[in-house]
Design an enzyme around this catalytic site. Structure first.
Site, PDB file in Angstrom:
ATOM      1  N   LEU A  17       3.598 -43.516  25.289  1.00 25.94           N
ATOM      2  CA  LEU A  17       4.238 -43.126  24.036  1.00 25.94           C
ATOM      3  C   LEU A  17       5.747 -43.003  24.185  1.00 25.94           C
ATOM      4  CD1 LEU A  17       1.743 -40.340  22.855  1.00 25.94           C
ATOM      5  CD2 LEU A  17       1.729 -42.778  22.280  1.00 25.94           C
ATOM      6  N   ASP A  36      12.062 -38.938  32.946  1.00 27.43           N
ATOM      7  CA  ASP A  36      10.730 -39.072  33.540  1.00 27.43           C
ATOM      8  C   ASP A  36      10.844 -38.761  35.019  1.00 27.43           C
ATOM      9  OD1 ASP A  36       7.967 -39.804  33.905  1.00 27.43           O
ATOM     10  OD2 ASP A  36       8.167 -41.180  32.216  1.00 27.43           O
ATOM     11  N   CYS A  85       7.414 -36.321  24.984  1.00 24.47           N
ATOM     12  CA  CYS A  85       6.186 -37.096  25.219  1.00 24.47           C
ATOM     13  C   CYS A  85       5.577 -36.845  26.597  1.00 24.47           C
ATOM     14  CB  CYS A  85       6.475 -38.600  25.086  1.00 24.47           C
ATOM     15  SG  CYS A  85       6.944 -39.137  23.438  1.00 24.47           S
ATOM     16  N   SER A 148      -1.971 -33.187  20.298  1.00 23.55           N
ATOM     17  CA  SER A 148      -3.143 -34.053  20.413  1.00 23.55           C
ATOM     18  C   SER A 148      -4.203 -33.529  19.463  1.00 23.55           C
ATOM     19  CB  SER A 148      -3.682 -34.028  21.845  1.00 23.55           C
ATOM     20  OG  SER A 148      -4.975 -34.593  21.926  1.00 23.55           O
ATOM     21  N   TYR A 161      -6.316 -29.011  28.831  1.00 23.40           N
ATOM     22  CA  TYR A 161      -5.532 -29.899  27.959  1.00 23.40           C
ATOM     23  C   TYR A 161      -5.492 -29.365  26.531  1.00 23.40           C
ATOM     24  CZ  TYR A 161      -4.031 -34.300  25.787  1.00 23.40           C
ATOM     25  OH  TYR A 161      -3.350 -35.261  25.080  1.00 23.40           O
ATOM     26  N   LYS A 165      -2.130 -28.210  24.385  1.00 20.91           N
ATOM     27  CA  LYS A 165      -1.733 -28.885  23.148  1.00 20.91           C
ATOM     28  C   LYS A 165      -1.865 -27.962  21.937  1.00 20.91           C
ATOM     29  CE  LYS A 165      -0.586 -32.821  24.963  1.00 20.91           C
ATOM     30  NZ  LYS A 165       0.835 -33.252  24.962  1.00 20.91           N
TER      31      LYS A 165
END
Length: 255
Positions: A17, A36, A85, A148, A161, A165
């Site tokens: 993404l 990154d 992202c 998400s 996760y 999120k």
């Protein structure tokens, strides 16, 4: 906000993404700082024109601050957009044949997905707030976070996760209200199943099954569709404090 005479920072910019978002923004004339990890940047190869990669850990205050300072020192247009992202998606049940869910994986997931998002959000907002307003309403910038659908329908094995999120979703409206007086909007995208290297690593059988579960369009989402939504959010001045599901009407089953 017009995507002209401005800079943007995109985390997780070397793949998936983040890479699609950095490329789309650059193609529209935006100067992009892509953050990154070093290994991911090396694997990505030469960045698109107008994209400058810099290695930084989103959870590290000093590394992110130094990356943003380096962006300012290049005498390029002011920072107006930040897109978070960077993230990880480990799979582990609370209880399984391997034993109880380890604490380290849960903490690491929260640290990267939620704390890392917060770290970049606050440091980018600090710099945006120092810029001159873009218009009579006092707008200075936009921040787009990535959540998400797992924030709403976490599947079996997604407890860490989903928690991370869910935190990103909950943070959005509070951050938007905090930054309103600085003229900075905050919005969140909650993607469904997207065709990314992370998903490809699960194998074709898993990808095909996930695609078959999407009501319409009957396929996986594409990273460039996420990038398209980022630009739409940036350009739509009245979108603020929102979480937008990009999922083809998918509602995830337990597994």
């Amino acid at each position: 906000m017009k995507l002209q005479n401005m800079s943007a920072v995109v985390t997780g910019a070397a793949s998936g993404l983040g890479a699609a978002t950095a490329a789309r923004l650059a193609a529209q004339g935006v100067h992009v700082l892509g953050i990154d990890l070093a290994a991911s940047i090396e694997a990505a190869g030469t960045p698109p024109e107008r994209v400058q990669y810099r290695s930084a850990d989103v959870t590290d205050e000093q590394q992110v601050a130094e990356a943003l300072t380096a962006l300012e020192s290049h005498t390029i247009p002011p920072l107006r957009l930040a897109v978070n992202c960077a993230g990880i998606a480990p799979a582990r049940r609370l209880l399984s044949s391997r034993g109880v869910h380890d604490l380290e994986t849960f903490q690491r997931t929260i640290n990267i997905n939620l704390v890392g998002t917060f770290n970049v959000l606050r440091l980018a907002a600090e710099r945006m707030a120092a810029q001159d307003p873009l218009d009579e309403s006092g707008q200075r910038g936009v921040i787009v976070n990535t959540a998400s659908v797992a924030a709403y329908e976490g599947q079996i094995g997604q407890v860490a996760y989903a928690a991370s999120k869910g935190g990103v979703v909950a943070m959005g409206i509070a951050a938007a209200r905090d930054l309103a007086r600085s003229g900075i909007r905050v919005n969140t995208i909650a993607p469904g199943v997207v065709e990314t290297p992370m998903l490809a690593g699960l194998g074709a059988e898993v990808s095909d099954a996930l695609a078959a579960s999407v009501p319409f369009p009957h396929r996986l989402a594409r990273p460039d569709e996420f990038a398209q939504l980022v630009t739409m959010i940036a350009e739509h001045d009245y979108l603020n404090g929102e979480t937008i599901r990009m999922d083809g009407a998918l509602r995830m089953p337990p597994q």
